[in-house]
Design a protein around this motif. Sequence first.
Motif, PDB file in Angstrom:
ATOM      1  N   UNK A  81       5.217  16.232  14.904  1.00 54.74           N
ATOM      2  CA  UNK A  81       4.120  15.877  14.000  1.00 54.74           C
ATOM      3  C   UNK A  81       3.585  14.486  14.317  1.00 54.74           C
ATOM      4  N   UNK A  82       4.478  13.568  14.694  1.00 55.14           N
ATOM      5  CA  UNK A  82       4.034  12.224  15.079  1.00 55.14           C
ATOM      6  C   UNK A  82       3.300  12.260  16.418  1.00 55.14           C
ATOM      7  N   UNK A  83       3.778  13.083  17.338  1.00 54.81           N
ATOM      8  CA  UNK A  83       3.107  13.209  18.634  1.00 54.81           C
ATOM      9  C   UNK A  83       1.717  13.803  18.468  1.00 54.81           C
ATOM     10  N   UNK A  84       1.586  14.819  17.593  1.00 56.28           N
ATOM     11  CA  UNK A  84       0.273  15.428  17.368  1.00 56.28           C
ATOM     12  C   UNK A  84      -0.679  14.416  16.745  1.00 56.28           C
ATOM     13  N   UNK A  86      -0.494  11.196  17.062  1.00 55.84           N
ATOM     14  CA  UNK A  86      -0.798  10.246  18.131  1.00 55.84           C
ATOM     15  C   UNK A  86      -1.802  10.798  19.118  1.00 55.84           C
ATOM     16  N   UNK A  87      -1.664  12.079  19.458  1.00 59.47           N
ATOM     17  CA  UNK A  87      -2.580  12.727  20.406  1.00 59.47           C
ATOM     18  C   UNK A  87      -3.993  12.757  19.830  1.00 59.47           C
ATOM     19  N   UNK A  88      -4.125  13.210  18.590  1.00 58.17           N
ATOM     20  CA  UNK A  88      -5.453  13.289  17.969  1.00 58.17           C
ATOM     21  C   UNK A  88      -6.071  11.906  17.817  1.00 58.17           C
ATOM     22  N   UNK A  89      -5.260  10.922  17.430  1.00 59.95           N
ATOM     23  CA  UNK A  89      -5.744   9.549  17.273  1.00 59.95           C
ATOM     24  C   UNK A  89      -6.193   8.978  18.614  1.00 59.95           C
ATOM     25  N   UNK A  90      -5.394   9.223  19.664  1.00 62.62           N
ATOM     26  CA  UNK A  90      -5.745   8.723  20.993  1.00 62.62           C
ATOM     27  C   UNK A  90      -7.027   9.375  21.508  1.00 62.62           C
ATOM     28  N   UNK A 187      -8.535  14.732   7.685  1.00 65.54           N
ATOM     29  CA  UNK A 187      -8.489  15.958   8.486  1.00 65.54           C
ATOM     30  C   UNK A 187      -7.123  16.106   9.152  1.00 65.54           C
ATOM     31  N   UNK A 188      -6.597  15.023   9.711  1.00 63.59           N
ATOM     32  CA  UNK A 188      -5.281  15.081  10.350  1.00 63.59           C
ATOM     33  C   UNK A 188      -4.207  15.445   9.327  1.00 63.59           C
ATOM     34  N   UNK A 189      -4.268  14.850   8.146  1.00 67.10           N
ATOM     35  CA  UNK A 189      -3.286  15.157   7.099  1.00 67.10           C
ATOM     36  C   UNK A 189      -3.364  16.629   6.698  1.00 67.10           C
ATOM     37  N   UNK A 190      -4.565  17.152   6.585  1.00 64.44           N
ATOM     38  CA  UNK A 190      -4.750  18.562   6.239  1.00 64.44           C
ATOM     39  C   UNK A 190      -4.160  19.467   7.322  1.00 64.44           C
ATOM     40  N   UNK A 191      -4.409  19.138   8.579  1.00 61.69           N
ATOM     41  CA  UNK A 191      -3.865  19.921   9.693  1.00 61.69           C
ATOM     42  C   UNK A 191      -2.343  19.908   9.654  1.00 61.69           C
ATOM     43  N   UNK A 192      -1.760  18.732   9.479  1.00 56.29           N
ATOM     44  CA  UNK A 192      -0.298  18.628   9.468  1.00 56.29           C
ATOM     45  C   UNK A 192       0.306  19.409   8.306  1.00 56.29           C
ATOM     46  N   UNK A 193      -0.331  19.337   7.137  1.00 55.29           N
ATOM     47  CA  UNK A 193       0.174  20.113   5.985  1.00 55.29           C
ATOM     48  C   UNK A 193       0.137  21.603   6.284  1.00 55.29           C
ATOM     49  N   UNK A 194      -0.903  22.042   6.951  1.00 57.69           N
ATOM     50  CA  UNK A 194      -1.016  23.486   7.228  1.00 57.69           C
ATOM     51  C   UNK A 194      -0.022  23.938   8.303  1.00 57.69           C
ATOM     52  N   UNK A 195       0.394  23.039   9.169  1.00 54.07           N
ATOM     53  CA  UNK A 195       1.305  23.394  10.254  1.00 54.07           C
ATOM     54  C   UNK A 195       2.781  23.313   9.851  1.00 54.07           C
ATOM     55  N   UNK A 196       3.091  22.473   8.897  1.00 53.27           N
ATOM     56  CA  UNK A 196       4.489  22.234   8.550  1.00 53.27           C
ATOM     57  C   UNK A 196       5.117  23.461   7.902  1.00 53.27           C
ATOM     58  N   UNK A 197       6.388  23.525   8.029  1.00 52.81           N
ATOM     59  CA  UNK A 197       7.151  24.630   7.427  1.00 52.81           C
ATOM     60  C   UNK A 197       7.034  24.556   5.911  1.00 52.81           C
ATOM     61  N   UNK A 198       7.022  25.703   5.273  1.00 55.06           N
ATOM     62  CA  UNK A 198       6.927  25.756   3.803  1.00 55.06           C
ATOM     63  C   UNK A 198       8.232  25.278   3.186  1.00 55.06           C
TER      64      UNK A 198
END
Length: 198
Positions: A81-84, A86-90, A187-198
């Motif tokens: 999640x931190x790498x993603x 970082x990737x989007x931010x970069x 947007x990044x926070x929304x993406x991470x919430x949707x990807x994380x395990x329930x």
Amino acid sequence: MAATETLTAERILEATEEVLRRYGPAKATVVDVARVLGVSHGSVYRHFRTKAALREAVTERWLEGTITELRPHAEGTGPADERLTGWLTALFALKRNKAGGDPELMATFQVLIGENSAVVDRHVEHLVDQIARILADGVREGVFAAVEGEEVVTTARAVFDATDRFHDPAHAADWSAPDIETAFAAVVALILRSLRRA
């Protein structure tokens, strides 16, 4: 170019970028590139058979720089999640820097990108593959919900598309808006919430 310096494809591409910056895509010619290099235009054609091939190669080289810059996030270690993030931010930072740091060259490459859709398609495929690698690592780590096979690539493409506003040069005018960082973070926070395990 010094007489003893070997003419390489890389040197031709560097000179082409310089010529494009100076004259723009409509006026830049192979003769101009050859003049910068101190060689005949036939020498340039020995490396690139046509003007279109040269323009395609310089576009590909420019886009490859983004892939290279993002590689440490895609192939690095640490929580996915931190790498993603970082990737989007970069990616966003790279695009903003290109648009703001050298607007003439950015405008030139927008023209070249329009001419070379196959190059752009390959570039996007590489970027999506980098996201997919991060997602697959996240699934293995238990950070992201399980997705399998082609679903990883489909999800990666959805992440790429969801962040379009922050990397597609068509939106470059928005990148200096006062609330752009807040919008990006949301947007990044929304993406991470949707990807994380329930």
